[in-house]
Each structure stands twice: as structure tokens, then as C-alpha cells.
Scaffold this motif. Sequence first.
Motif, PDB file in Angstrom:
ATOM      1  N   LYS A  30       3.413   0.396  31.798  1.00 22.93           N
ATOM      2  CA  LYS A  30       2.126   0.892  32.269  1.00 22.93           C
ATOM      3  C   LYS A  30       2.292   1.725  33.536  1.00 22.93           C
ATOM      4  O   LYS A  30       1.706   2.808  33.671  1.00 22.93           O
ATOM      5  CB  LYS A  30       1.171  -0.272  32.523  1.00 22.93           C
ATOM      6  CG  LYS A  30      -0.225   0.166  32.922  1.00 22.93           C
ATOM      7  CD  LYS A  30      -1.176  -1.023  33.055  1.00 22.93           C
ATOM      8  CE  LYS A  30      -2.571  -0.554  33.435  1.00 22.93           C
ATOM      9  NZ  LYS A  30      -3.516  -1.691  33.572  1.00 22.93           N
ATOM     10  N   ILE A  90       2.082   3.518  24.227  1.00 20.24           N
ATOM     11  CA  ILE A  90       2.314   2.654  23.060  1.00 20.24           C
ATOM     12  C   ILE A  90       3.117   1.428  23.468  1.00 20.24           C
ATOM     13  O   ILE A  90       2.794   0.290  23.097  1.00 20.24           O
ATOM     14  CB  ILE A  90       3.045   3.435  21.945  1.00 20.24           C
ATOM     15  CG1 ILE A  90       2.128   4.526  21.375  1.00 20.24           C
ATOM     16  CG2 ILE A  90       3.482   2.491  20.834  1.00 20.24           C
ATOM     17  CD1 ILE A  90       2.817   5.458  20.402  1.00 20.24           C
ATOM     18  N   SER A 134      -0.944   2.369  13.019  1.00 21.11           N
ATOM     19  CA  SER A 134      -1.270   1.583  14.209  1.00 21.11           C
ATOM     20  C   SER A 134      -2.157   0.384  13.886  1.00 21.11           C
ATOM     21  O   SER A 134      -2.204  -0.587  14.630  1.00 21.11           O
ATOM     22  CB  SER A 134      -1.970   2.465  15.252  1.00 21.11           C
ATOM     23  OG  SER A 134      -3.197   2.950  14.752  1.00 21.11           O
ATOM     24  N   PRO A 172      -3.204   1.443  22.940  1.00 20.66           N
ATOM     25  CA  PRO A 172      -3.301   2.458  21.880  1.00 20.66           C
ATOM     26  C   PRO A 172      -4.329   3.543  22.147  1.00 20.66           C
ATOM     27  O   PRO A 172      -4.121   4.694  21.783  1.00 20.66           O
ATOM     28  CB  PRO A 172      -3.661   1.634  20.638  1.00 20.66           C
ATOM     29  CG  PRO A 172      -4.228   0.359  21.159  1.00 20.66           C
ATOM     30  CD  PRO A 172      -3.533   0.092  22.445  1.00 20.66           C
ATOM     31  N   ASP A 217       1.209  -1.202  25.114  1.00 20.83           N
ATOM     32  CA  ASP A 217       0.166  -1.792  24.266  1.00 20.83           C
ATOM     33  C   ASP A 217      -1.221  -1.288  24.674  1.00 20.83           C
ATOM     34  O   ASP A 217      -2.178  -2.053  24.791  1.00 20.83           O
ATOM     35  CB  ASP A 217       0.218  -3.323  24.332  1.00 20.83           C
ATOM     36  CG  ASP A 217      -0.600  -3.970  23.209  1.00 20.83           C
ATOM     37  OD1 ASP A 217      -0.839  -3.290  22.196  1.00 20.83           O
ATOM     38  OD2 ASP A 217      -1.006  -5.135  23.361  1.00 20.83           O
TER      39      ASP A 217
END
Length: 723
Positions: A164, A211, A252, A216, A214
Amino acid sequence: MENDNWVNKPGKAQKSLKLRKMMKCFCSGEQLQIGDMVPLPDSPATKDYRASVRSSRAGDTGNIEEAESSLRESGALNYEEARALLGRYEYQKGNIEAALHVFEGIDIASVTTKMKVTLAKRAQIQKRRSQKYDTPPMSIHAVSLLLEAVFLKAKSLQALGRFKEAAQSCTVILDIVESSLPEGLPENFGADCKLQETLSNAVELLPQLWILADAPKEAIMSYRRALLRQWNLDVQTNAKIKKEFAIFLLFSGNEYNPPSLRFQMDSSFVPRTNIEEAILLLMILLRKVTLQIIEWDPSIFDHLSYALSISGGLWALANQVEELLPRNIDLCERHHILALCYYGEGDNFTALNLLRKLLSSAEDPTCVPGLLLASRICAESLECAEDGINFARRAIESLQGRCNHLMGVANYVLGLSLSAQSRAAMTDSERVRMQSEALQSLESAGRLTKMNDSNVIYHLCVENAEQRNLDTALHYARCFVELEGESTLKGWMLWARVLSAQKKFPEAETVIDEAVDQSGKWDQGTLLRTKAKLQIAQGQVKNAIGTYVQLLADLQIQRKSFGLEENLKKEKDFNRTMELETWHDLASIYIKSSRWQDAEFCLSKSEAISCYSASRLYIAGLLHQSKGLHKAALTDYTNALAVDPSHVPSLISTAVVLRQLGNHSPATLMSYLRGALRLDRMNVAAWHNLGLIYKEEGSAMEAAECFEAAWFLEESEPIEPFR
């Protein structure tokens, strides 16, 4: 002179030489001579740099040249630039944590404004092609160096699993460039430094980081940002991002908002779903392959085939296959894929012709997938069933000693073709023989596939049910429902039909009720119609009418919900047919109860849906026949056969009315009934009426055989056909 400058401005040549000596000394671990030293403030960056460079003996010409470029333009190497060089040096050595420590010391926010101004002015200079301009606050090489530092910081964070933070760091690069150049990068912008390379890498990396983090939705936004903004990406990088985005959209597992309309040109296509957006991207890539802009990548076509298959776009897939160049797809593969597309869209004739070309001696007569598909298509047509048997046996011959599972599939399609051929058999002995062979082939398929193929189990159930091995059929029906996880409606339906053939109507209704509980609201139409028929079989006419009314209400709500959606055409056509048949079922109930006005109302409703329906004309004939209007009934049945010459109920009723009128020969009556039996050997009414005609003609033995067949079939007749 500011305190954070490393070097004052006595002379550029002398300064560059001294810097080069200093960097080489740092990299080699040697000491500079006092006369060569450049006075440096005792800053944290200097201390970090000295501590770091002593740990390696390798040279770093790139760092030196970058520093020289910055010095030539700005005359000074400030604190942030020094840390950028040091961080890059540590990163190149593989000291990720040390590099990150250095990069985190760069206060990028303090120089963001200068960087934006520099980029904007550089774009204006390049656009106007004039030398008369204000000096930018930073050199373009310094901007490039700092942006590269931010990118390498993101790469370091990625290596340490801090995804992140890495994505947030990478976003800083795009924000700076985008706010500086809102109209996009001019061509060849930053070609004299690493700016374009850094920007391209950041654009490509950002969605991957989201991605990994996590996130999306942020990944989707980053992909769209990469493709909808002008970043001057090279063709291959742009294609790679498109492909990765399409794959993410397909697999996805979530549905995201479509792209904003503000990015769309007038009259351009706006995808409404993930799959539509993925298809659009993959089609663009395939078009670029055709135009030889990018190289052929078979995975692009594979993903497009998957996307179009699950979205019902097989015609579009066929068009894409036909546009592929011969060097990109083999002729045999082209024919096979096209056959699959046409078969999926219901054009069996074209599909079979393509497969005949594929399986000819000129191409690949032993192509197992082609042989299996050809046999499967032939099994759906009584006229081609014999060809289907030949194709299946050729496949079995080609598979000797090879894959057991494929051998099982070959036996499965052989069983289907033999079953179809048995229904077209001219004699009883031939029909019984082929039915036995079909059952043997399906049982072999079950053994070879270890009873794990739901298609094999389903048709084992159907074949046993049609041969009236009802206990065995019931076993396979339960196995099929369990194997499918109680999620397939046709399994529940088949189970209920077998139970109804055993005259276990309450149990069959219980099965249907359980299926209704397991299914979605829009999938319950067929189940409710079957439930109503079961209620009629139990004498619960009032309950059956209530079930039909509920079904009609559900269909009306569903029709309004579908609206004008073009992609739901198949569903709308199915519901339209369901509503038509429901009105006819209700009309039949009212006719048997002599409630003729209600029956006429139902027929008027069905006429509004389809006035040229064989089943509607047949029900109208039943209404006239129940009123004693035999000639009017005969006209209705004749019209029904004009619409559909293979409509079995109309063939039987025509013979019945002609017999009641008494002005036609027995041979004429028998021709109608035998025609009905050719189409449906299991029809109780056809056998019964044929027996009556034989009885009137004095053929007692033939009449007895017909009555016996009718009695046997009636004892095990399901409320709906098994197949």
C-alpha cells in the motif's frame, strides 16, 4: 548560495572534474587529496553517503553522469538530489533497506511545486520551440532524478511487502506529472534524461501494487488512468497494460463501476460490465495484431474466446477468428473454433459443414476434438444420427491406448448418436438393438470417466428412463443432482419426471418444491409449470390454477425488469414461450371443465403473444371439438400442421376428428397416427387411437398389440417427456 548546495559555482569544468573524482573515490574507498576535495557541509545526507560508499568497491558511472547533468543545468546538487543518487546507488547494490532509509529522508513535498513548474515550463519551451523563456527553478535532470528516487522507493517498499505504501509512493509520480501537464506529455518529452522511462515504469507498476495491496477498486482506477491519459507509453507497454487489465477484469471475481462518461467521445461504445470492458480491450489488442502493430500473442485470443463465450458473444468470436491472419492460426484450428461458435449459436448445419472440411482427408481426418464435436452435433438430428455413429467410432479408433477420459467422452457421444438412431429406426427389432447398444456405450463412458462426468450420468438417467428402467433411472437422477451440488434445474426436473413415471406424484412435488427453494426467483418458471402438472395429476385442479397464476405474475414482473436490454434477448424469448404455454395449459384445464369462456380468454392472451403458434391453434381445435364443432376443430388442426408439420398432438387430433366425421378411409387415419408415432414412439394417445382403428377394421391382433403398448406406456408415462 543556499546551505543545502553541495557545490558552489567557481567553474563548471573544474566542478565536474572534482565531482567525478569525489564519486569515484566514494565508490572505490580511496581518499581524495586535499586539493581535490569539494567543501561539503556536514549534513545528514553527506554522513549517510560517506557511510554507505565505503561498503562497496564497484564503480557507478551512471550516478556520476546524472550528477554531472544536474550540475551542468542548475549549478548545484542539493540535499534531495544527493539522497536520490545515494539511494539509487544502494538500490543497485541490492541494499533494499538501506536504500529505503535514504529515500525516506527525501522531502519530496518541499520540491513538488518546483518540479511542477519545471515540467510545465519545459513543455512550453518544447511546444513553442523558442529560446526566450524564464529559467525554470530546477533542471529537467534534477526532476528526473527525484522522480526516479520516488519510483525506486516504491520498488523498495514492494520488495519489503509494504504494498500500500509502495502504491501511494508510485501515485506521487503520476500526480506530479499529471498536474503539471494536464493535456498529457508532448512527444519526445524528457528524451534526453530518464524521465520518460521512470514515468512508464510507474504507470505500469501502480495497478500491480494496488492488486498486491488487495485494493481492487484502486487497481481498476489505476489501469484506467494508465490507458485514458497521455503518458507517451511505447506500443508494447501499452499493450501489456491492456492485457493485464483485461485479465484482471475477467478473473478478479468482483463487478466494478464502468468507466466515466467524461472519458468517452460522442457515439463511442461505453462498456457496462467488467466483461464488456475486458472484451473491448482484448479486441483492440487483436486488431493491433492484425495490423501488425504488436506481435502475435496467443493468450490474447484465448482470453477473448473465454470472455465472449461466457457472455454469449459467439458470433463476435467467429468474426474475430475469420479476421485472424493465416500465420497466426492454423487452418484446422480455425475450422474447429468456428464450428464451436456456430454450434453454440444454434447453427448446427454450418458447424457440421465446417467439421466435415476439418475431418476430410485433405486436412485432419483423425482430429479427435473435431470427431467428438461432429458426433455430438449429429446426435441432435435424427437424419444425421448415422453419421454421428461413424464419427464417434473413428474417434474411438484414434484414441486406442490413449487418454481414458477422452475415450469415455467418445463412448458418450456414440451413445447419444445410437440413441438418436434408435428413435428413427423403422422396425422394433432394430430399435431395441440400438437402444441396447446406446445404453452399453453410455455405461462404458460412465466407467471410463469414473462416474464424475455429469453429462454422462444425465444421459444414463434419460436413456434408462425412456427404456422404462425407472429404478435405475431414479438412481442416476439422484447421482446427477448430488454431483451438480443441487444447483442444476434440469437435474431436479429429471428426478421429478422419473418419480411421476412411477406415479409417485407427492414425492415428485416435494422434489420440485425443494428445487424452488434452491433456485433464484427468475429460474422458477419451469419448476412452477411442472408443479402445476403434478397437482393436476393428483386431482388438485384448483391448486394447479393458483400455481399457474403465480407463474404468470412472476413472468410479468420479470418482463418489466428486463426492459429493453438487448443482451437478454434469449431470456426474453424463453419467458415469452413459457408465458404462451402457460396460457395454453390453463386453457386446457378450462376446456376439460367446460369453462369455455375462461378458455377463450386464455387463448386471446396467447394470441397477443403469438398468433401463428401451432400449440395455440391446437388448443383452439380442442375448444371447438369440446363444443362439438368438429369441422372448425379440423380447420384448427390443419392450420397447426401447416405451421408445424411435426406437431404430434395435432396429428393425433386430426385423426380423431376425421374418425368422428366418418368421411375418410382408415388408411388416411392410420397415416396421421403412424406419422405421430414416427416422431414420438412413446405417445400413449397415438397407440390407443391406432388400436381403435384396427379394432373397427377387425384386426384384433394388431389392435391388441396397440392397446397393450398404450397400457404399458400409460403405466409409466411421466407428466413431461424425459428428454
